[in-house]
Design a protein around this motif. Structure first.
Motif, PDB file in Angstrom:
ATOM      1  N   ARG A  74       0.780  -0.997   0.443  1.00  0.00           N
ATOM      2  CA  ARG A  74       0.189  -0.351  -0.276  1.00  0.00           C
ATOM      3  C   ARG A  74       0.961   1.148   0.242  1.00  0.00           C
ATOM      4  N   ASP A  75       1.839   1.011   0.662  1.00  0.00           N
ATOM      5  CA  ASP A  75       2.943   2.318   0.543  1.00  0.00           C
ATOM      6  C   ASP A  75       3.362   2.847  -0.857  1.00  0.00           C
ATOM      7  N   ALA A  76       3.880   1.047  -1.140  1.00  0.00           N
ATOM      8  CA  ALA A  76       4.396   1.909  -2.962  1.00  0.00           C
ATOM      9  C   ALA A  76       3.001   2.372  -4.073  1.00  0.00           C
ATOM     10  N   VAL A  77       2.085   1.533  -3.327  1.00  0.00           N
ATOM     11  CA  VAL A  77       0.893   2.009  -4.426  1.00  0.00           C
ATOM     12  C   VAL A  77       0.537   3.512  -4.331  1.00  0.00           C
ATOM     13  N   ARG A  78       0.784   4.088  -3.075  1.00  0.00           N
ATOM     14  CA  ARG A  78       0.414   5.634  -2.830  1.00  0.00           C
ATOM     15  C   ARG A  78       1.676   6.336  -3.087  1.00  0.00           C
ATOM     16  N   ALA A  79       2.457   5.773  -2.501  1.00  0.00           N
ATOM     17  CA  ALA A  79       3.754   6.695  -3.859  1.00  0.00           C
ATOM     18  C   ALA A  79       4.517   6.641  -5.402  1.00  0.00           C
ATOM     19  N   GLY A  80       2.935   5.367  -5.487  1.00  0.00           N
ATOM     20  CA  GLY A  80       3.038   6.134  -7.568  1.00  0.00           C
ATOM     21  C   GLY A  80       4.268   4.905  -7.586  1.00  0.00           C
ATOM     22  N   ASN A  81       4.867   4.058  -6.703  1.00  0.00           N
ATOM     23  CA  ASN A  81       6.391   3.646  -7.098  1.00  0.00           C
ATOM     24  C   ASN A  81       6.094   2.554  -8.049  1.00  0.00           C
ATOM     25  N   PHE A  82       6.601   1.943  -8.604  1.00  0.00           N
ATOM     26  CA  PHE A  82       5.818   0.839  -9.792  1.00  0.00           C
ATOM     27  C   PHE A  82       7.033  -0.416  -9.177  1.00  0.00           C
ATOM     28  N   ILE A 118       8.506  -7.580 -16.568  1.00  0.00           N
ATOM     29  CA  ILE A 118       7.959  -6.929 -17.665  1.00  0.00           C
ATOM     30  C   ILE A 118       7.695  -7.150 -18.844  1.00  0.00           C
ATOM     31  N   LYS A 119       9.496  -7.721 -18.917  1.00  0.00           N
ATOM     32  CA  LYS A 119       9.586  -8.173 -19.971  1.00  0.00           C
ATOM     33  C   LYS A 119       9.748  -9.476 -20.471  1.00  0.00           C
ATOM     34  N   PRO A 120       9.244 -10.885 -20.945  1.00  0.00           N
ATOM     35  CA  PRO A 120       8.823 -12.096 -21.005  1.00  0.00           C
ATOM     36  C   PRO A 120       9.812 -12.334 -21.950  1.00  0.00           C
ATOM     37  N   THR A 121      10.696 -11.830 -22.503  1.00  0.00           N
ATOM     38  CA  THR A 121      11.770 -12.390 -23.301  1.00  0.00           C
ATOM     39  C   THR A 121      12.675 -12.444 -22.106  1.00  0.00           C
ATOM     40  N   LEU A 122      12.817 -11.693 -20.944  1.00  0.00           N
ATOM     41  CA  LEU A 122      13.962 -11.659 -20.091  1.00  0.00           C
ATOM     42  C   LEU A 122      13.276 -13.057 -18.920  1.00  0.00           C
ATOM     43  N   GLU A 123      12.281 -13.612 -18.994  1.00  0.00           N
ATOM     44  CA  GLU A 123      11.847 -14.662 -18.409  1.00  0.00           C
ATOM     45  C   GLU A 123      12.450 -16.093 -19.387  1.00  0.00           C
ATOM     46  N   HIS A 124      11.771 -15.944 -19.956  1.00  0.00           N
ATOM     47  CA  HIS A 124      12.627 -17.405 -21.668  1.00  0.00           C
ATOM     48  C   HIS A 124      13.747 -17.219 -20.974  1.00  0.00           C
ATOM     49  N   GLN A 125      14.533 -15.616 -21.502  1.00  0.00           N
ATOM     50  CA  GLN A 125      15.906 -16.210 -21.766  1.00  0.00           C
ATOM     51  C   GLN A 125      16.431 -17.205 -20.258  1.00  0.00           C
ATOM     52  N   ASP A 147       7.256  -0.775 -21.314  1.00  0.00           N
ATOM     53  CA  ASP A 147       7.328  -0.312 -20.377  1.00  0.00           C
ATOM     54  C   ASP A 147       6.691   1.104 -19.243  1.00  0.00           C
ATOM     55  N   THR A 148       7.170   1.657 -20.203  1.00  0.00           N
ATOM     56  CA  THR A 148       6.543   3.413 -19.352  1.00  0.00           C
ATOM     57  C   THR A 148       5.577   3.089 -19.220  1.00  0.00           C
ATOM     58  N   GLU A 149       4.332   2.740 -20.203  1.00  0.00           N
ATOM     59  CA  GLU A 149       3.434   2.638 -20.242  1.00  0.00           C
ATOM     60  C   GLU A 149       1.924   1.479 -19.712  1.00  0.00           C
ATOM     61  N   LEU A 150       3.081   0.089 -19.333  1.00  0.00           N
ATOM     62  CA  LEU A 150       2.616  -1.082 -18.412  1.00  0.00           C
ATOM     63  C   LEU A 150       2.344  -0.404 -17.482  1.00  0.00           C
ATOM     64  N   GLU A 196       7.907  10.071 -15.209  1.00  0.00           N
ATOM     65  CA  GLU A 196       8.012   8.640 -15.211  1.00  0.00           C
ATOM     66  C   GLU A 196       9.297   8.096 -14.647  1.00  0.00           C
ATOM     67  N   GLU A 197       9.897   8.748 -14.072  1.00  0.00           N
ATOM     68  CA  GLU A 197      10.696   8.319 -13.746  1.00  0.00           C
ATOM     69  C   GLU A 197      10.805   7.687 -12.445  1.00  0.00           C
ATOM     70  N   ARG A 198       9.539   8.136 -11.419  1.00  0.00           N
ATOM     71  CA  ARG A 198       9.352   7.372 -10.523  1.00  0.00           C
ATOM     72  C   ARG A 198       8.557   6.194 -11.084  1.00  0.00           C
ATOM     73  N   LEU A 199       8.106   5.769 -12.468  1.00  0.00           N
ATOM     74  CA  LEU A 199       7.626   4.489 -12.800  1.00  0.00           C
ATOM     75  C   LEU A 199       8.817   3.817 -13.278  1.00  0.00           C
TER      76      LEU A 199
END
Length: 741
Positions: free
Chosen positions: A518-526, A642-649, A710-713, A734-737
């Motif tokens: 909740r603290d992270a959501v409140r701060a908008g820190n993805f 965020i990037k499924p390719t990271l998991e695949h690799q 990444d930013t849009e997601l 955007e920096e926070r996200l």
């Protein structure tokens, strides 16, 4: 009599309609059987060239000297060895004429050689297993996957339809022959008395079968099965994607159709003959089940039913949960109404989802502040209740016969008879007529603890487990525990190993997890939202489950690699593992982007060279490329990427050529927050679009090209979570996200 129904020589519209209806039902049933037969033949046709090629490779690798072993040394192969024929395969290819041309080789030697070579060839044909390489699809394996897809997609309902249809075809075929005179008024008038009598009797049986089929909904089942059995996959890529998602079902079907089933004794846990025979004859009803079982899984479910109170100790990855669901579904079909599953809090959500997905049974979760209201609801309405060890202590124990089955997952948690949770489980086990304890930890290696566990199920068997004469693994020990204990290992029962098994481990956030989130959501820190579940290590639900996975892997002698995007998460994991559960198993890493490349390889080499279980911690973006982690057979991913390719690799580092065991991947996910939203948003892309991309040379050269922004997601998820939690704030930067750490 005209149009009458009572006389032996008369036939009315009712009889004619019955015969016509029986004929239609017969044709529908036969169509299902025929459609299934064609689907099976398509699989066999696609399998044959692949299997033949695998056999040839095997025979071409067997030195010609092995022919002496087959003939117990009677063959003299000196002249043959000097020729160009070096392998058993080359001997078979050469044939009798060419063999006869070798100097010093007579007809008798040729005959003996070919007979011995054919015996080896037959043995190889029986033992060679086909492996489907998902990373290097070829036209032949694509054809096989597409053929298998038809039956896998048709599912258990089609299998049920085929079984019912086969019985109906046999019964109706004979009855329709006898009833033929009743199909027409003049036929009946011209028939002999004996045929008339037999015809009317057959009509009565046909009518009874039709009524029975209607009550069971067979016409609809047959119609749907025929549609499903004729439905081809949308494309070869769609079939490959489905194979990746549920490879175990494909391999199970392949083993069944090819006849390359696991060794019967191993699949039956090397039980004594008298127990194994009783288990084999146990019926298993699948009416409420939505998943097909492998042969050893069906045996495990039958074992639990036949023996009533047992421990299922299969090695991790063999589907103990599915076997338990099969038992629950069978008992529900027999009329039992109430069942209870007890498990650690870390797997409670997984149990709920598995039961809902793989059966038609109703599930009630007995957890949290409303658990007593939920308990009362379950008592009144029935179904499967799922609760935790700690919550169980607060519920009144049942009366005799009230609960059809008690399932205890991770049963090694209750091995200490002095613990309150153990006493609560023991009381419930005593009051329930059936109990199924499940553990992937090889408890038989600790006779004292194992005996305490067995005592909850069978005092007599527990008393027979003395420490001197019942050494773990001995024949006497296996025989003593056979009435209550079944364990199978992967290498014994999976002849065609699913090379990659993926499990989503859904966890319910603890109170401290929820506060940090909740603290992270409140701060908008993805990024803080993504790692909030690890910020309170002493009360972290994900961390609890991670420890259990590593512990079980260690108990089974397996190495584990743990991936996270975040350095601080890996630091928390390392401290937790080192402090609590590894029992001397070394923890290597973490491998991060700041570790020089040479040092990274040294850490990996040390991990691979460690004797026995070990754990390697790695930042997913740093270890996902260029390193070979095939020493690991268990992979844990701490949060979705965020990037499924990271998991695949990253997974591909462990799951690659040379891996001798299947790789099991556990993705740790929290319900109701950022993890669930990420999974849903990326689901279609991960399963379909990314699968296309991974088969595209262009996309492989530039994997980032197919990933969402990444930013849009991040922006979408943060905004939706702020709305859900009633704390929407505008003006997020955007920096926070996008800030990584």
């Amino acid at each position: 009599m005209r149009g009458g129904r009572g006389g032996a020589g008369s036939v009315g519209r009712g009889e004619r309609d019955t015969v016509a209806g029986g004929a239609r039902l017969y044709e529908a049933a036969r169509a299902v059987v025929d459609d299934h037969g064609r689907a099976v033949e398509a699989i066999r046709a696609a399998l044959k060239p692949i299997h033949d090629a695998a056999v040839k490779r095997e025979l071409d690798a067997i030195p010609v000297t092995r022919l002496q072993d087959v003939t117990e040394g009677r063959l003299r192969l000196g002249s043959v060895e000097k020729s160009s024929l070096r392998t058993v395969g080359s001997v078979l290819d050469a044939g009798p004429y060419r063999l006869r041309q070798i100097p010093g080789v007579g007809q008798r030697t040729v005959d003996q050689m070919l007979a011995a070579a054919r015996r080896l060839s037959e043995a190889v044909h029986e033992s060679v297993a086909v492996h489907i390489d998902v990373d290097h699809p070829e036209p032949s394996t694509t054809a096989l996957v597409m053929a298998l897809h038809v039956l896998v997609e048709a599912g258990p309902d089609a299998r049920r339809a085929v079984d019912k249809a086969t019985v109906l075809v046999e019964r109706l075929g004979l009855l329709l022959t006898d009833a033929r005179p009743a199909a027409g008024r003049f036929r009946m008038l011209l028939a002999a008395q004996e045929k008339k009598t037999r015809a009317l009797a057959a009509v009565a049986e046909i009518r009874s079968l039709m009524d029975e089929a209607e009550r069971a909904g067979l016409p609809g089942l047959f119609a749907q099965a025929s549609v499903d059995l004729l439905r081809a996959p949308e494309s070869d890529v769609a079939a490959w994607v489905d194979f990746e998602l549920r490879s175990a079902e494909y391999y199970s079907l392949l083993a069944e159709i090819s006849g390359h089933l696991s060794d019967a004794a191993a699949a039956e846990g090397f039980l004594p003959d008298e127990i194994a025979e009783r288990v084999r004859t146990q019926r298993l009803d699948d009416a409420h089940r939505r998943v097909s079982l492998r042969g050893y899984q069906a045996f495990g479910a039958r074992f639990a039913l036949a023996q009533r109170k047992v421990i299922l100790g299969d090695e991790m990855g063999l589907g103990k949960t599915i076997q338990a669901i099969a038992v629950l579904a069978h008992l529900a079909a027999e009329g039992q109404s109430h069942f209870l599953v007890v498990c650690p809090a870390s797997v409670l959500v997984n149990w709920t989802r598995e039961i809902e997905a793989r059966s038609a049974l109703r599930v009630t979760v007995l957890h949290g502040p409303d658990r007593h209201h939920a308990f009362a609801d379950w008592k009144g309405r029935g179904g499967v209740a799922v609760t935790t060890f700690d919550a169980l202590r607060g519920f009144p124990s049942p009366g005799g016969g009230e609960v059809g089955l008690l399932v205890v997952d991770e049963a090694h948690f209750v091995k200490n008879p002095n613990a309150k949770r153990s006493q609560a489980v023991a009381l419930w086990a005593e009051r329930c007529g059936r109990a199924l304890f499940m553990t992937g930890t090889p408890m038989e290696n600790r006779v004292v603890e194992f005996r305490d566990l067995v005592r909850m199920l069978d005092e007599g068997v527990a008393a027979s487990l003395g420490e001197r004469d019942a050494l773990a693994g001995s024949v006497a020990f296996r025989k003593a525990v056979a009435p209550v204990y079944l364990r199978r290992n992967q290498e014994d029962v999976l002849t065609e190993l699913p090379s990659l098994q993926q499990t989503d481990e859904w966890e319910e956030l603890s109170t401290s997890d929820e506060e940090a989130y909740r603290d992270a959501v409140r701060a908008g820190n993805f990024m803080a939202m993504r790692r909030a579940a690890y910020m309170g290590p002493e009360k972290s639900a994900k961390l609890d489950r991670l420890r259990e996975i590593v512990q079980e892997a260690g108990e089974n002698g397996q190495k584990t690699v743990v991936f996270s995007y975040f350095k601080d998460v890996l630091a928390v994991v390392k401290e937790s593992l080192a402090a609590e559960i590894t029992d001397g198993a070394p923890v290597f890493g973490p491998l991060t982007g700041s570790v020089p490349a040479g040092r990274r390889q040294q850490i990996v080499d040390d991990f691979a060279g460690a004797s026995g279980p070990a754990v390697l911690l790695a930042q997913i973006q740093a270890a996902g490329v260029g390193l070979n982690l095939q020493a690991a057979s268990v992979v844990v991913i701490c949060e979705p990427q965020i990037k499924p390719t990271l998991e695949h690799q990253a997974v591909a580092r462990a799951h690659r050529m040379g891996q001798v065991r299947p790789v099991r991947v556990h993705r740790l996910l929290a319900i109701g927050g950022v993890d669930e939203r990420m999974v849903k948003m990326l689901e279609t892309k991960t399963r379909l679009f990314d699968a296309y991309a991974r088969r595209s040379a262009v996309a492989e050269a530039s994997p980032d090209a197919v990933d969402v922004s990444d930013t849009e997601l991040a922006r979408r998820i943060v905004e939706e979570e702020q709305v859900r939690l009633g704390m929407r704030e505008d003006g997020m930067t955007e920096e926070r996200l996008t800030a990584a750490e």
